[in-house]
Design a protein around this motif. Structure first.
Motif, PDB file in Angstrom:
ATOM      1  N   ILE A  82     -39.349 -35.153 -52.177  1.00 14.41           N
ATOM      2  CA  ILE A  82     -38.020 -35.076 -52.651  1.00 14.41           C
ATOM      3  C   ILE A  82     -37.163 -34.636 -54.108  1.00 14.41           C
ATOM      4  O   ILE A  82     -36.574 -34.190 -54.309  1.00 14.41           O
ATOM      5  CB  ILE A  82     -36.829 -36.327 -52.112  1.00 14.41           C
ATOM      6  N   THR A  83     -37.993 -36.158 -54.836  1.00 14.97           N
ATOM      7  CA  THR A  83     -37.475 -35.983 -56.092  1.00 14.97           C
ATOM      8  C   THR A  83     -37.909 -34.478 -56.826  1.00 14.97           C
ATOM      9  O   THR A  83     -37.146 -34.848 -57.708  1.00 14.97           O
ATOM     10  CB  THR A  83     -37.900 -37.292 -56.593  1.00 14.97           C
ATOM     11  N   LYS A 131     -33.330 -49.286 -51.930  1.00 15.90           N
ATOM     12  CA  LYS A 131     -33.150 -49.295 -53.834  1.00 15.90           C
ATOM     13  C   LYS A 131     -33.413 -48.355 -53.957  1.00 15.90           C
ATOM     14  O   LYS A 131     -32.769 -47.389 -54.773  1.00 15.90           O
ATOM     15  CB  LYS A 131     -33.994 -49.963 -54.080  1.00 15.90           C
ATOM     16  N   VAL A 132     -33.295 -46.668 -52.944  1.00 17.27           N
ATOM     17  CA  VAL A 132     -33.177 -45.128 -53.624  1.00 17.27           C
ATOM     18  C   VAL A 132     -33.016 -44.631 -52.483  1.00 17.27           C
ATOM     19  O   VAL A 132     -32.490 -43.122 -53.171  1.00 17.27           O
ATOM     20  CB  VAL A 132     -34.826 -44.574 -54.187  1.00 17.27           C
ATOM     21  N   ARG A 133     -33.027 -45.104 -51.863  1.00 16.25           N
ATOM     22  CA  ARG A 133     -31.728 -43.925 -50.794  1.00 16.25           C
ATOM     23  C   ARG A 133     -30.861 -43.543 -51.250  1.00 16.25           C
ATOM     24  O   ARG A 133     -30.558 -42.150 -50.813  1.00 16.25           O
ATOM     25  CB  ARG A 133     -31.494 -44.593 -49.218  1.00 16.25           C
ATOM     26  N   GLU A 137     -29.913 -39.605 -50.861  1.00 14.24           N
ATOM     27  CA  GLU A 137     -29.079 -38.743 -50.534  1.00 14.24           C
ATOM     28  C   GLU A 137     -28.279 -38.066 -51.649  1.00 14.24           C
ATOM     29  O   GLU A 137     -27.036 -37.131 -51.012  1.00 14.24           O
ATOM     30  CB  GLU A 137     -28.409 -39.545 -49.683  1.00 14.24           C
ATOM     31  N   ALA A 138     -27.425 -38.919 -52.705  1.00 14.97           N
ATOM     32  CA  ALA A 138     -27.221 -37.653 -53.650  1.00 14.97           C
ATOM     33  C   ALA A 138     -28.412 -36.666 -53.897  1.00 14.97           C
ATOM     34  O   ALA A 138     -26.389 -35.741 -54.380  1.00 14.97           O
ATOM     35  CB  ALA A 138     -26.511 -39.052 -55.157  1.00 14.97           C
ATOM     36  N   TRP A 139     -28.827 -37.061 -54.109  1.00 12.73           N
ATOM     37  CA  TRP A 139     -30.093 -35.306 -54.535  1.00 12.73           C
ATOM     38  C   TRP A 139     -29.901 -34.719 -53.197  1.00 12.73           C
ATOM     39  O   TRP A 139     -29.441 -33.079 -53.992  1.00 12.73           O
ATOM     40  CB  TRP A 139     -30.973 -35.558 -55.003  1.00 12.73           C
ATOM     41  N   ALA A 140     -29.634 -34.784 -52.350  1.00 16.41           N
ATOM     42  CA  ALA A 140     -29.771 -33.968 -50.929  1.00 16.41           C
ATOM     43  C   ALA A 140     -28.236 -33.419 -50.643  1.00 16.41           C
ATOM     44  O   ALA A 140     -28.526 -32.284 -50.494  1.00 16.41           O
ATOM     45  CB  ALA A 140     -29.758 -34.574 -49.406  1.00 16.41           C
ATOM     46  N   ARG A 141     -27.508 -34.347 -51.122  1.00 15.25           N
ATOM     47  CA  ARG A 141     -25.832 -33.021 -50.942  1.00 15.25           C
ATOM     48  C   ARG A 141     -25.576 -31.867 -52.116  1.00 15.25           C
ATOM     49  O   ARG A 141     -25.269 -30.912 -51.663  1.00 15.25           O
ATOM     50  CB  ARG A 141     -24.716 -34.568 -50.800  1.00 15.25           C
ATOM     51  N   THR A 166     -29.041 -37.963 -41.171  1.00 16.75           N
ATOM     52  CA  THR A 166     -29.842 -36.798 -41.375  1.00 16.75           C
ATOM     53  C   THR A 166     -29.932 -37.668 -42.899  1.00 16.75           C
ATOM     54  O   THR A 166     -28.808 -38.112 -43.256  1.00 16.75           O
ATOM     55  CB  THR A 166     -28.881 -35.081 -41.398  1.00 16.75           C
ATOM     56  N   LEU A 167     -30.656 -36.711 -44.139  1.00 14.98           N
ATOM     57  CA  LEU A 167     -30.834 -37.664 -45.331  1.00 14.98           C
ATOM     58  C   LEU A 167     -29.879 -36.693 -45.412  1.00 14.98           C
ATOM     59  O   LEU A 167     -29.114 -35.325 -46.122  1.00 14.98           O
ATOM     60  CB  LEU A 167     -31.668 -37.217 -46.098  1.00 14.98           C
ATOM     61  N   GLY A 168     -28.237 -37.125 -46.334  1.00 19.07           N
ATOM     62  CA  GLY A 168     -27.259 -36.745 -46.843  1.00 19.07           C
ATOM     63  C   GLY A 168     -25.939 -36.826 -46.268  1.00 19.07           C
ATOM     64  O   GLY A 168     -24.456 -36.657 -46.492  1.00 19.07           O
ATOM     65  N   GLY A 169     -26.475 -37.391 -45.146  1.00 22.30           N
ATOM     66  CA  GLY A 169     -25.258 -37.980 -43.937  1.00 22.30           C
ATOM     67  C   GLY A 169     -24.885 -35.796 -43.276  1.00 22.30           C
ATOM     68  O   GLY A 169     -25.262 -35.576 -42.793  1.00 22.30           O
ATOM     69  N   ARG A 170     -23.525 -36.175 -42.519  1.00 22.02           N
ATOM     70  CA  ARG A 170     -22.686 -35.210 -41.901  1.00 22.02           C
ATOM     71  C   ARG A 170     -22.637 -34.281 -42.986  1.00 22.02           C
ATOM     72  O   ARG A 170     -22.839 -32.984 -42.727  1.00 22.02           O
ATOM     73  CB  ARG A 170     -21.930 -35.381 -41.680  1.00 22.02           C
ATOM     74  N   LYS A 171     -22.378 -34.467 -44.140  1.00 22.24           N
ATOM     75  CA  LYS A 171     -21.889 -33.509 -45.310  1.00 22.24           C
ATOM     76  C   LYS A 171     -22.999 -32.819 -45.215  1.00 22.24           C
ATOM     77  O   LYS A 171     -22.319 -31.190 -45.028  1.00 22.24           O
ATOM     78  CB  LYS A 171     -21.214 -33.988 -46.303  1.00 22.24           C
TER      79      LYS A 171
END
Length: 290
Positions: A82-83, A131-133, A137-141, A166-171
Motif C-alpha cells: 500500500i505504501t 500506529k500506521v492504520r 487510510e488517508a493514503w487510500a482515500r 474497507t480501507l478508507g471506510g465508506r468514503k
C-alpha cells in the motif's frame, strides 16, 4: 488465451481514464472469478501492473499468482504494498505536474496502469498495526480520489455490501463506485442483502440473484447496469495454462525508483506460483501433509 486477453471494457481503461472497482460477495459467491475478469486482460496485454494484497493469505485465488507483479499475502507485506502504491502516485503526480499533463493519454502512455487490489479488505484493515492504520487510510482515500488521473487503479473486495469495513471506510467505497464499477455477488445472509452506493438512490437485493456462483449485479459510475448477470468465467486450469511461462510486466524504472527498496524486495507473483506448484507436486507425491 484470447478469452483471457480481450475485454469489451478495456476501451474505457486505455482510451480515457482508469476505472476503480469494488467487489462484494460471500465465500464461493464468485469474487475470485470477478477478480480474474477485472485484472487479467490488462496484465496479459502488458499494460497493467498489479499489487495483490490478500487478506486471505494466499488462499483466495492462488491460481492468479503468476499474473501479479507483487503477491503480498503476509501482513508485513500488506503495509509495504500500500505504501509503495501511494509513493508511485505521488511521484507520478509531481512528474506530470512538472510538464503540465493533467490527464492520461490512453494507450500512448509510457507509465503502465498500477492496480492496488485488496482481497478480503476487511481482514487487511483489521490486521493493520494501529500506529500506521490512520496514515494508510488517508493514503487510500487519496488514491481513490486522485489515482485515476495518474494511472493508479484501486480495487477492494469485501463480503459485506455495506462496505463500511474497507480501507478508507465508506468514503472510499463511494469514490471507487463513483469512479468505476461495483460488482455484487450473493451475500452471506439477509442482514447484509442490499447493494447501494452513495451516488444512486437505487438498491439491489442481492438475495434475489441466482444461487450458482458467478451471478452478480453491477453498478457503474452510480448507474445500475444490471440487477442480474453472469460474470465471464475463466476456469482455474485455463488461467494456469495461460500463465505457465508468462512473466508479468513490472513497474518501469522511474516508478520502481519511486516505490523504493520495499518494491525491489517484493514477493513476485511468478516466484510464489512456482513455489505453490512445487508444494502441490510434493503433496501429490505423498511428501507433504494434506
Amino acid at each position: 488465451r484470447r478469452d483471457l486477453v480481450r475485454s469489451r471494457g478495456l476501451g474505457d481503461v486505455y482510451k480515457r481514464q482508469v476505472e476503480h472497482f469494488f467487489v462484494v460477495g460471500t465465500t464461493v459467491a464468485g469474487k475470485s472469478v470477478t477478480t480474474g475478469a477485472l485484472l487479467l486482460p490488462g496484465v496479459m496485454n502488458r499494460r497493467e501492473v498489479v499489487f495483490y494484497v490478500d487478506g486471505g493469505t494466499g488462499a483466495s485465488a492462488g491460481y492468479l499468482a503468476g499474473a501479479m507483479d507483487w503477491w503480498a499475502v503476509h501482513e508485513e507485506e500488506w503495509v509495504a504494498a500500500i505504501t509503495c502504491a501511494y509513493a508511485v502516485l505521488k511521484d507520478r503526480k509531481a512528474r506530470r505536474g512538472a510538464i503540465g499533463l493533467s490527464s492520461r493519454r490512453g494507450a500512448s502512455e509510457r507509465d503502465p496502469i498500477l492496480t492496488l487490489y485488496l482481497e478480503e479488505a476487511t481482514t487487511v484493515l483489521e490486521s493493520l498495526p494501529k500506529k500506521v492504520r490512520d496514515q494508510l487510510e488517508a493514503w487510500a482515500r487519496e488514491i481513490a480520489r486522485e489515482g485515476r488521473k495518474f494511472g493508479v487503479r484501486f480495487g477492494q473486495a469485501v463480503q459485506d455490501p455495506m462496505g463500511t469495513d474497507t480501507l478508507g471506510g465508506r468514503k472510499v467505497k463511494g469514490l471507487l463506485s463513483g469512479g468505476g464499477t461495483v460488482v455484487g455477488h450473493r451475500p452471506g445472509d439477509k442482514t447484509a442483502a442490499f447493494l447501494s452506493v452513495g451516488s444512486t438512490a437505487e438498491k439491489i437485493d442481492l438475495t434475489a440473484l441466482p444461487p450458482e456462483p458467478g451471478s452478480a449485479a453491477v453498478i457503474r459510475r452510480g448507474q445500475v447496469l444490471s440487477r442480474a448477470c453472469r460474470v465471464r468465467h475463466a476456469r482455474e486450469d485455463a488461467v494456469t495454462a495461460v500463465l505457465d511461462g508468462f512473466t508479468p510486466r513490472g513497474l518501469d524504472s522511474v516508478d520502481a525508483a519511486a516505490a523504493g527498496a520495499a518494491y525491489a524486495a517484493r514477493t513476485r507473483g511468478v516466484d510464489a506460483a512456482a513455489r505453490m506448484r512445487a508444494a502441490r507436486a510434493a503433496e501429490a507425491a505423498g511428501h507433504a501433509p494434506r
